[in-house]
Design a protein around this motif. Structure first.
Motif, PDB file in Angstrom:
ATOM      1  N   ASN A 199       0.806  -1.223   0.000  1.00  0.00           N
ATOM      2  CA  ASN A 199       0.000   0.000   0.000  1.00  0.00           C
ATOM      3  C   ASN A 199       0.835   1.267   0.000  1.00  0.00           C
ATOM      4  O   ASN A 199       0.288   2.348  -0.079  1.00  0.00           O
ATOM      5  N   GLN A 200       2.140   1.152   0.121  1.00  0.00           N
ATOM      6  CA  GLN A 200       2.970   2.337   0.224  1.00  0.00           C
ATOM      7  C   GLN A 200       3.609   2.688  -1.108  1.00  0.00           C
ATOM      8  O   GLN A 200       4.090   1.827  -1.830  1.00  0.00           O
ATOM      9  N   THR A 201       3.598   3.968  -1.391  1.00  0.00           N
ATOM     10  CA  THR A 201       4.359   4.503  -2.498  1.00  0.00           C
ATOM     11  C   THR A 201       5.527   5.269  -1.889  1.00  0.00           C
ATOM     12  O   THR A 201       5.532   5.535  -0.680  1.00  0.00           O
TER      13      THR A 201
ATOM     14  N   THR B  26       4.162   8.321   0.059  1.00  0.00           N
ATOM     15  CA  THR B  26       3.569   8.090   1.372  1.00  0.00           C
ATOM     16  C   THR B  26       4.624   7.689   2.393  1.00  0.00           C
ATOM     17  O   THR B  26       4.516   8.048   3.563  1.00  0.00           O
TER      18      THR B  26
ATOM     19  N   TRP C  81      -3.206   7.520   6.644  1.00  0.00           N
ATOM     20  CA  TRP C  81      -3.988   6.320   6.946  1.00  0.00           C
ATOM     21  C   TRP C  81      -5.198   6.225   6.024  1.00  0.00           C
ATOM     22  O   TRP C  81      -5.506   5.162   5.502  1.00  0.00           O
TER      23      TRP C  81
ATOM     24  N   LYS D  93      -5.501   7.573   3.080  1.00  0.00           N
ATOM     25  CA  LYS D  93      -5.057   7.352   1.706  1.00  0.00           C
ATOM     26  C   LYS D  93      -4.689   5.885   1.460  1.00  0.00           C
ATOM     27  O   LYS D  93      -4.990   5.331   0.414  1.00  0.00           O
ATOM     28  N   THR D  94      -4.041   5.255   2.412  1.00  0.00           N
ATOM     29  CA  THR D  94      -3.614   3.873   2.224  1.00  0.00           C
ATOM     30  C   THR D  94      -4.714   2.873   2.552  1.00  0.00           C
ATOM     31  O   THR D  94      -4.636   1.725   2.141  1.00  0.00           O
ATOM     32  N   LYS D  95      -5.719   3.300   3.290  1.00  0.00           N
ATOM     33  CA  LYS D  95      -6.803   2.409   3.651  1.00  0.00           C
ATOM     34  C   LYS D  95      -7.652   2.034   2.434  1.00  0.00           C
ATOM     35  O   LYS D  95      -8.166   0.927   2.329  1.00  0.00           O
TER      36      LYS D  95
ATOM     37  N   LYS E  77      -6.752   1.634  -0.684  1.00  0.00           N
ATOM     38  CA  LYS E  77      -6.098   0.847  -1.731  1.00  0.00           C
ATOM     39  C   LYS E  77      -6.289  -0.634  -1.530  1.00  0.00           C
ATOM     40  O   LYS E  77      -6.414  -1.205  -0.565  1.00  0.00           O
TER      41      LYS E  77
END
Length: 72
Positions: free
Chosen positions: A4-6, A9, A66, A68-70, A72
């Motif tokens: 989930n991380q770019t 982020t 949180w 933003k990644t939730k 995906k």
């Protein structure tokens, strides 16, 4: 990195972590810093307010990360 991380982020997360650490250290050392700079209680309270603002900023950034990644 997790799936989930770019890199963006991850960089924001590291920045928030450094701000949290710096704000904690500022809150801990506020009395000593006010004595070193020759200020009184007003300068110490200014350090505490700066630390509080940094904690609130990092809370907002962490919440946004949180959210933003939730999704995906």
């Amino acid at each position: 990195m997790s799936r989930n991380q770019t890199p963006d982020t991850a960089k924001q997360g590291r920045t928030a972590a450094l701000v949290i650490a710096g704000a904690g250290l500022l809150a801990i050392f506020a009395p000593q810093l006010s004595r070193v700079f020759g200020g009184g209680v007003r300068l110490e309270m200014l350090f505490y307010l700066i630390s509080l603002a940094a904690f609130i900023w990092s809370l907002v950034v962490t919440w946004n990360l949180w959210q933003k990644t939730k999704d995906k």
